[in-house]
Design a protein around this motif. Structure first.
Motif, mmCIF file in Angstrom:
data_model
loop_
_atom_site.group_PDB
_atom_site.id
_atom_site.type_symbol
_atom_site.label_atom_id
_atom_site.label_comp_id
_atom_site.label_asym_id
_atom_site.label_seq_id
_atom_site.Cartn_x
_atom_site.Cartn_y
_atom_site.Cartn_z
ATOM 1 N N MET A 1 1.027 -1.205 -0.329
ATOM 2 C CA MET A 1 0.102 -0.038 0.379
ATOM 3 C C MET A 1 0.871 1.963 0.034
ATOM 4 N N THR A 2 0.613 2.656 -1.185
ATOM 5 C CA THR A 2 1.310 3.129 -1.095
ATOM 6 C C THR A 2 1.194 4.306 -0.292
ATOM 7 N N ALA A 3 1.505 5.665 -0.224
ATOM 8 C CA ALA A 3 1.097 6.318 0.950
ATOM 9 C C ALA A 3 -1.058 7.205 1.205
ATOM 10 N N VAL A 6 -3.030 4.197 1.769
ATOM 11 C CA VAL A 6 -3.198 4.152 3.276
ATOM 12 C C VAL A 6 -4.048 5.591 4.145
ATOM 13 N N ALA A 7 -3.874 6.718 3.682
ATOM 14 C CA ALA A 7 -4.255 7.989 4.169
ATOM 15 C C ALA A 7 -5.995 7.345 3.720
ATOM 16 N N LEU A 11 -8.817 7.302 6.338
ATOM 17 C CA LEU A 11 -10.238 8.092 6.885
ATOM 18 C C LEU A 11 -11.354 7.352 6.116
ATOM 19 N N ALA A 12 -11.565 6.648 5.607
ATOM 20 C CA ALA A 12 -12.118 5.132 5.697
ATOM 21 C C ALA A 12 -12.788 4.903 7.188
ATOM 22 N N ALA A 13 -11.975 4.688 7.678
ATOM 23 C CA ALA A 13 -11.633 3.832 9.286
ATOM 24 C C ALA A 13 -12.287 4.909 9.966
ATOM 25 N N PHE A 14 -12.007 6.544 10.150
ATOM 26 C CA PHE A 14 -12.181 6.994 11.206
ATOM 27 C C PHE A 14 -13.680 7.732 10.428
ATOM 28 N N ALA A 15 -13.891 7.825 9.453
ATOM 29 C CA ALA A 15 -15.750 7.956 8.774
ATOM 30 C C ALA A 15 -16.320 6.982 9.478
ATOM 31 N N ALA A 102 -9.944 4.146 17.495
ATOM 32 C CA ALA A 102 -9.101 3.261 16.235
ATOM 33 C C ALA A 102 -8.317 3.552 15.458
ATOM 34 N N LEU A 103 -7.981 4.796 14.672
ATOM 35 C CA LEU A 103 -7.311 5.363 13.911
ATOM 36 C C LEU A 103 -5.713 4.784 14.826
#
Length: 261
Positions: A1-3, A6-7, A11-15, A102-103
């Motif tokens: 996974m590139t940067a 990963v970002a 963001l998806a996990a946080f949302a 979670a992040l």
């Protein structure tokens, strides 16, 4: 996974984590999803914060809240003063803190076991039912769980750091997070120090003598965080407890809580 992926994953996990918690916070404003006694702590916290807020606005300035409630009551009173004394506001703020925790676990997992494992860790915490509930209510669990995740993540990042500057940043973050978490849950200090010691020991076992310096820095940061907590509580605790007003909402909440048992 590139940067970039990963970002996006972060963001998806946080949302996802925030959406689940904010939704639960809104639903429970109108319809409790568990028996009433699950919300006793929320009512007590709200009453304690209102007591602190009233004291701040009075000439005397003294107040009484139980020691185990003081740290969160001060935070909650500050939120009420900055916004409005409405429990939904700290519930939504706690939802953000829960999503951030979670992040943090995702980052720790990625450093230890790889990015895929980190993504799975973040996802599991994001959707874990009890984590969703307790970090979406007016409870102290949201900041406690965030500080816990941040401290552990900091020790992991410090041990994995490749440059002195990145290691110093991670150590500073961990040392700074420790006292705040302990002001809400003092017994966590033992866990923080034990986690630092375990991580340092594993690091030395893996790296040998060259790892002693880094391990020592982690332990020193943990010790510094403990000292910050001891000094901070001495500054914050004295003068906070005054006579309990028989008509205070906190006393009413405590009596109501004891009457429900």
């Amino acid at each position: 996974m590139t940067a970039r992926p990963v970002a996006r994953a972060a963001l998806a996990a946080f949302a996802l984590a925030f959406g689940l918690r904010a939704g639960t916070a809104l639903v429970t404003e109108f319809q409790p999803i568990f028996p009433d006694y699950y919300y006793n702590d929320a009512r007590t916290n709200d009453a304690a914060a209102r007591t602190v807020l009233a004291a701040w606005e009075s000439e005397d300035g003294r107040f009484f809240v139980p020691r185990q409630t003081q740290g969160y009551a001060l935070w909650l009173a500050a939120v009420y003063k900055a916004t409005a004394p409405a429990p939904l506001i700290p519930k939504l703020l706690n939802s953000i803190l829960g999503a951030l925790s979670a992040l943090a676990w995702g980052v720790a997992g990625a450093v230890l076991f790889g990015r895929r494992a980190g993504a799975i860790s973040a996802l599991l915490v994001a959707v874990w039912p009890s984590h969703i509930f307790y970090t979406s209510q007016n409870f102290k669990e949201a900041p406690v769980l965030l500080f816990l995740a941040v401290v552990v993540c900091s020790w992991v990042l410090a041990l994995a750091a490749r440059t002195p500057a990145s290691r110093a940043r991670a150590l500073a973050l961990g040392a700074a997070a420790m006292p705040f978490g302990c002001l809400i849950r003092p017994y966590l200090m033992l866990f923080y120090v034990a986690a630092a010691a375990a991580g340092a020991g594993a690091f030395v076992a893996r790296r040998g003598r060259p790892g002693l310096k880094t391990a020592g820095a982690v332990l020193a940061a943990a010790a510094f965080g403990a000292l910050l907590y001891v000094g901070g509580q001495r500054v914050l605790r004295p003068g906070q407890q005054g006579p309990m007003d028989p008509g205070s909402p906190l006393l009413a909440a405590v009596e109501s809580h004891e009457g429900d048992r």
